[in-house]
Design an enzyme around this catalytic site. Structure first.
Site, short mmCIF file in Angstrom:
data_model
loop_
_atom_site.label_atom_id
_atom_site.label_comp_id
_atom_site.label_asym_id
_atom_site.label_seq_id
_atom_site.Cartn_x
_atom_site.Cartn_y
_atom_site.Cartn_z
N ALA A 168 -3.52 3.70 -2.10
CA ALA A 168 -3.58 2.67 -3.14
C ALA A 168 -3.10 1.37 -2.52
CB ALA A 168 -2.68 3.05 -4.31
N ALA A 209 0.85 -1.20 0.00
CA ALA A 209 0.00 0.00 0.00
C ALA A 209 0.88 1.24 0.00
CB ALA A 209 -0.92 0.00 1.22
N ASP A 210 0.30 2.32 -0.47
CA ASP A 210 0.96 3.62 -0.40
C ASP A 210 -0.10 4.68 -0.15
OD1 ASP A 210 3.62 5.01 -0.74
OD2 ASP A 210 2.32 6.22 -2.03
N THR A 211 0.18 5.57 0.78
CA THR A 211 -0.77 6.63 1.14
C THR A 211 -0.18 7.98 0.78
OG1 THR A 211 -1.67 5.30 2.94
CG2 THR A 211 -2.08 7.67 3.03
#
Length: 191
Positions: free
Chosen positions: A109, A72-74
């Site tokens: 994402a 994930a990436d925020t």
């Protein structure tokens, strides 16, 4: 009945993501890979989050059987400008001062890898901050040390409890993992 998933690898050192998966009742192991998180300058905030998340999951070229890898990436975006993790306390102060009294977006994402197939998605949550003064910002930074957080804050911490006026969208997304959507996508992978 609760869904039983194949072995899951969470490729994240984020304690918040680990806690959210635990709260979902999902067994997992944490495996970390070093990944360059740079991205092309022409991408939108949501495209950046997906790009980095897919870079992270692509580092897993040796996945056994039907294991599922989650990355994930925020991204925190204020008026289209990316607010990353603060470099130091002064930078955290600057970021939080910019967020004071304004609406911003938190985009997370998630990429799932199973049987050499990557499935990515993203969620967007809107966060509305009340005005916060310098003393409150300094209190938060000195007591909660938000240097490892995009946008220089954690929604689950003091600032989220006293300064966030309203949220539109997923609360867990703001913590770094849109759990409702993740659960749906994991169920699709194993059906």
């Amino acid at each position: 009945m609760i869904k039983k998933f194949p072995p899951i690898i969470l490729a994240s050192k984020s304690p918040r993501r680990q806690e959210l998966l635990q709260l979902m009742g999902i067994d997992f192991t944490v495996v970390l890979k070093d990944v360059d998180e740079s991205y092309p300058s022409n991408l939108s905030p949501s495209e950046i989050a997906v790009y980095i998340s897919e870079k992270k999951v692509s580092a897993f070229d040796q996945v056994i059987n039907d294991e599922i890898v989650i990355t994930a990436d925020t991204i925190v975006s204020l008026d289209g400008k990316i607010l990353g993790k603060p470099e130091n306390e002064d930078h955290a102060f600057e970021i939080l001062s910019d967020l004071s009294g304004k609406r911003h977006e938190v985009i997370t994402a998630v990429s799932l890898l199973k049987n050499h197939q990557i499935k990515s998605f993203f969620e967007v949550s809107e966060v509305f901050f009340k005005p916060i003064n310098s003393e409150q910002i300094r209190y938060y930074i000195s007591n909660y040390h938000p240097m490892d957080k995009a946008g220089a804050y954690g929604i689950q911490e003091w600032i989220g409890l006293v300064a966030v006026d309203k949220i539109i969208g997923s609360h867990s997304n703001i913590m770094g993992l849109p759990t409702q959507r993740l659960y749906q996508e994991l169920c699709k992978l194993v059906d």
